[in-house]
Design an enzyme around this catalytic site. Structure first.
Site, PDB file in Angstrom:
ATOM      1  N   HIS A 225       0.849  -1.199   0.000  1.00 20.72           N
ATOM      2  CA  HIS A 225       0.000   0.000   0.000  1.00 20.72           C
ATOM      3  C   HIS A 225       0.880   1.242   0.000  1.00 20.72           C
ATOM      4  O   HIS A 225       2.085   1.164   0.237  1.00 20.72           O
ATOM      5  CB  HIS A 225      -0.896   0.016   1.252  1.00 20.72           C
ATOM      6  CG  HIS A 225      -0.129   0.161   2.539  1.00 20.72           C
ATOM      7  ND1 HIS A 225       0.516  -0.891   3.155  1.00 20.72           N
ATOM      8  CD2 HIS A 225       0.126   1.240   3.317  1.00 20.72           C
ATOM      9  CE1 HIS A 225       1.123  -0.461   4.257  1.00 20.72           C
ATOM     10  NE2 HIS A 225       0.905   0.843   4.372  1.00 20.72           N
ATOM     11  N   ASP A 227       0.773   5.212   1.875  1.00 17.74           N
ATOM     12  CA  ASP A 227       0.061   5.907   2.942  1.00 17.74           C
ATOM     13  C   ASP A 227      -0.588   7.145   2.321  1.00 17.74           C
ATOM     14  O   ASP A 227      -0.042   7.731   1.376  1.00 17.74           O
ATOM     15  CB  ASP A 227       1.029   6.297   4.073  1.00 17.74           C
ATOM     16  CG  ASP A 227       1.645   5.068   4.744  1.00 17.74           C
ATOM     17  OD1 ASP A 227       1.027   3.990   4.689  1.00 17.74           O
ATOM     18  OD2 ASP A 227       2.754   5.190   5.303  1.00 17.74           O
ATOM     19  N   HIS A 282       4.789   0.234  -0.160  1.00 17.17           N
ATOM     20  CA  HIS A 282       5.546  -0.550   0.814  1.00 17.17           C
ATOM     21  C   HIS A 282       4.680  -1.650   1.412  1.00 17.17           C
ATOM     22  O   HIS A 282       3.455  -1.640   1.259  1.00 17.17           O
ATOM     23  CB  HIS A 282       6.131   0.365   1.900  1.00 17.17           C
ATOM     24  CG  HIS A 282       5.099   1.194   2.622  1.00 17.17           C
ATOM     25  ND1 HIS A 282       4.506   2.308   2.072  1.00 17.17           N
ATOM     26  CD2 HIS A 282       4.535   1.051   3.848  1.00 17.17           C
ATOM     27  CE1 HIS A 282       3.642   2.828   2.920  1.00 17.17           C
ATOM     28  NE2 HIS A 282       3.632   2.079   4.015  1.00 17.17           N
ATOM     29  N   ARG A 291       7.511  -8.976  15.758  1.00 16.89           N
ATOM     30  CA  ARG A 291       7.977  -7.639  15.381  1.00 16.89           C
ATOM     31  C   ARG A 291       6.913  -6.608  15.743  1.00 16.89           C
ATOM     32  O   ARG A 291       5.715  -6.868  15.621  1.00 16.89           O
ATOM     33  CB  ARG A 291       8.234  -7.618  13.871  1.00 16.89           C
ATOM     34  CG  ARG A 291       8.583  -6.269  13.304  1.00 16.89           C
ATOM     35  CD  ARG A 291       8.997  -6.413  11.829  1.00 16.89           C
ATOM     36  NE  ARG A 291       9.415  -5.139  11.297  1.00 16.89           N
ATOM     37  CZ  ARG A 291       8.623  -4.309  10.608  1.00 16.89           C
ATOM     38  NH1 ARG A 291       7.369  -4.633  10.367  1.00 16.89           N
ATOM     39  NH2 ARG A 291       9.087  -3.161  10.171  1.00 16.89           N
TER      40      ARG A 291
HETATM   41  C1  LIG Z   1      -4.672   8.838   9.023  1.00 23.44           C
HETATM   42  C2  LIG Z   1      -4.902   7.644   8.543  1.00 23.44           C
HETATM   43  C3  LIG Z   1      -4.013   6.958   7.591  1.00 23.44           C
HETATM   44  C4  LIG Z   1      -4.598   5.558   7.548  1.00 23.44           C
HETATM   45  C5  LIG Z   1      -6.040   5.860   7.669  1.00 23.44           C
HETATM   46  C6  LIG Z   1      -6.050   6.787   8.864  1.00 23.44           C
HETATM   47  O1  LIG Z   1      -7.243   7.502   8.994  1.00 23.44           O
HETATM   48  C7  LIG Z   1      -5.760   5.964  10.144  1.00 23.44           C
HETATM   49  C8  LIG Z   1      -5.116   4.626   9.845  1.00 23.44           C
HETATM   50  C9  LIG Z   1      -4.070   4.728   8.763  1.00 23.44           C
HETATM   51  C10 LIG Z   1      -3.636   3.382   8.198  1.00 23.44           C
HETATM   52  C11 LIG Z   1      -2.461   2.746   8.954  1.00 23.44           C
HETATM   53  C12 LIG Z   1      -2.076   1.408   8.269  1.00 23.44           C
HETATM   54  C13 LIG Z   1      -1.975   1.521   6.749  1.00 23.44           C
HETATM   55  C14 LIG Z   1      -3.196   2.302   6.197  1.00 23.44           C
HETATM   56  C15 LIG Z   1      -3.211   2.278   4.672  1.00 23.44           C
HETATM   57  C16 LIG Z   1      -4.461   1.757   6.832  1.00 23.44           C
HETATM   58  O2  LIG Z   1      -5.155   0.848   6.448  1.00 23.44           O
HETATM   59  O3  LIG Z   1      -4.718   2.449   8.011  1.00 23.44           O
HETATM   60  C17 LIG Z   1      -3.200   3.699   6.783  1.00 23.44           C
HETATM   61  C18 LIG Z   1      -4.260   4.704   6.306  1.00 23.44           C
HETATM   62  C19 LIG Z   1      -3.839   5.550   5.116  1.00 23.44           C
HETATM   63  O4  LIG Z   1      -2.673   5.939   4.980  1.00 23.44           O
HETATM   64  O5  LIG Z   1      -4.736   5.850   4.331  1.00 23.44           O
HETATM   65  O1  LIG Z   2       5.358  -2.388   9.840  1.00 24.26           O
HETATM   66  C1  LIG Z   2       5.869  -1.778   8.912  1.00 24.26           C
HETATM   67  O2  LIG Z   2       7.073  -1.795   8.677  1.00 24.26           O
HETATM   68  C2  LIG Z   2       4.991  -0.976   7.975  1.00 24.26           C
HETATM   69  C3  LIG Z   2       3.711  -0.477   8.605  1.00 24.26           C
HETATM   70  C4  LIG Z   2       2.959   0.423   7.678  1.00 24.26           C
HETATM   71  O3  LIG Z   2       3.232   0.501   6.513  1.00 24.26           O
HETATM   72  C5  LIG Z   2       1.844   1.243   8.201  1.00 24.26           C
HETATM   73  O4  LIG Z   2       1.488   1.119   9.400  1.00 24.26           O
HETATM   74  O5  LIG Z   2       1.301   2.056   7.412  1.00 24.26           O
HETATM   75 FE   LIG Z   3       2.174   2.175   5.550  1.00 26.44          FE
END
Ligand SMILES: C=C1C[C@]23C[C@@]1(O)CC[C@H]2[C@@]12CCC[C@@](C)(C(=O)O1)[C@H]2[C@@H]3C(=O)O
Ligand SMILES: O=C(O)CCC(=O)C(=O)O
Ligand SMILES: [Fe+2]
Length: 348
Positions: A225, A227, A282, A291
């Site tokens: 994915h 961010d 990533h 981990r």
């Molecule tokens: C601020 C944010 C980024 C995120 C969506 C969120 O509202 C809170 C969770 C975040 C996260 C963390 C893990 C990876 C990710 C893709 C997910 O599923 O939840 C990211 C979201 C994002 O970057 O869109």
């Molecule tokens: O655990 C990791 O190294 C990546 C985690 C991550 O990509 C995320 O929380 O958005």
């Molecule tokens: Fe991420």
């Protein structure tokens, strides 16, 4: 005024939280196709720059200024690591200890703080789980600001240490993220004062736990994915697991460096930089060792208008995206995931 927690209301998800920490066999649903899992030993650490924020030194042979190193790193990889960042080792250890404490609770306790189907904060699988037909070998906890509401459910009589540690970490990350953003703007030749949006930047802290996995070559910790942020500051402790996808499609390991942070470019930075800094794809892979990772996902105030900087648009670099705000981007992304940016492409 919308909040980060509202963006997912339109697309509620119900993920199950199986007790993977106690499994010695990997159930079928957790086995991912092999092509995902090429071992990449030969790529370990392929020049992903390590920037010393105080001295500008890098892991590469040639040293340079922080700004030059950052620009080169984001143009080539969309990621770099930082050392000498001013966050104490002691705070990192406390955060790790609290993460370990949380995830080692029994599952019936953790699910008392379960994320609601249309919410963002709390315990559960990463929200992206709904876009894949296999399950990820991980569990997470998300907080936005104070985690008090959830911590009280996890430890009714003993939530204070957790809250204090997370609050402190949140403040340290907030300062670090805005310093990094200033450096990023400078590296793009943009003026800081044009990017002070008025209002608080928004952020979420995502704590990830990847339990020891009996078949790590066949599972996936967190699927690929980007961010949605401007930038993400990730602490991955001492156990390696993060990989980035390079522009040639090869996966590269991001080495775990003691006390370093990984700084990912996110989708909103791709928009603001008019595609010059691409958000990095990533994923996290599993290992026999458990981990933990801590991702501080940082972006603008939710309704601030984000658009490609006019200075980065010219006849050779046409306008790639139309203006958006983080809230509307998250809403589209909750539905369309990795295709979300396409909905904001500028059509001439
Ligand atoms: C601020 C944010 C980024 C995120 C969506 C969120 O509202 C809170 C969770 C975040 C996260 C963390 C893990 C990876 C990710 C893709 C997910 O599923 O939840 C990211 C979201 C994002 O970057 O869109
Ligand atoms: O655990 C990791 O190294 C990546 C985690 C991550 O990509 C995320 O929380 O958005
Ligand atoms: Fe991420």
């Amino acid at each position: 005024m919308p909040s980060l927690s509202d963006a997912f209301k339109s697309v509620p998800v119900q993920c199950k939280e199986p007790d993977i920490s106690s499994m010695d066999e990997v159930p079928e649903l957790y086995l991912w196709p092999q092509e995902n899992q090429q071992a990449l030993e030969e790529n370990i650490g392929v020049n992903i720059p390590v920037i010393d924020l105080q001295h500008g030194v890098t892991s590469r042979a040639s040293a340079g200024s922080v700004i030059e190193l950052l620009r080169a790193a984001y143009e080539e990889f969309g990621v770099f690591q930082i050392v000498n960042h001013g966050v104490s080792q002691q705070l990192l250890e406390r955060v790790e200890n609290q993460g370990r404490r949380l995830f080692s609770l029994p599952l019936d306790q953790k699910i008392k703080a379960r994320r609601s189907p249309d919410g963002v904060t709390g315990y559960g699988m990463a929200r992206i789980c709904t876009f894949f037909d296999r399950l990820m070998w991980s569990e997470g906890f998300t907080s936005i600001g104070s985690p008090l509401e959830h911590a009280e459910k996890l430890w009714p009589d003993d939530y204070q240490d957790f809250c204090e540690t997370i609050d402190e970490y949140d403040h340290a990350m907030k300062d670090l993220a805005s310093k990094l953003m200033s450096l990023i703007l400078e590296s793009l030749g943009l003026r800081q004062r044009d990017y002070s949006w008025g209002g608080d930047n928004c952020a979420a802290l995502q704590m990830n736990h990847y339990p020891s996995c009996p078949r790590p070559a066949q599972t996936m910790g967190m699927a690929e994915h980007t961010d949605s942020t401007f930038l993400t500051v990730l602490y991955q402790g001492s156990v390696q697991g993060l990989q980035i996808k390079r522009s040639d499609g090869m996966w590269t390991v991001v080495p775990a460096i003691p006390n370093a942070f990984v700084v990912n470019a996110g989708d909103l930075l791709q928009v603001l930089s008019n595609g010059r800094y691409k958000s990095v794809v990533h994923r996290a892979v599993n290992s026999i060792k458990p981990r933990l990772s801590f991702a501080y996902l940082w972006g603008p105030p939710l309704t601030a208008v984000i658009e490609p900087a006019p200075q980065l648009v010219d006849s050779k670099h046409p306008l790639l995206y139309r203006a958006l705000n983080w809230n509307e981007y998250l809403v589209v992304r909750a539905k369309h995931f990795d295709r979300a940016l396409e909905f904001f492409r500028n059509v001439q």
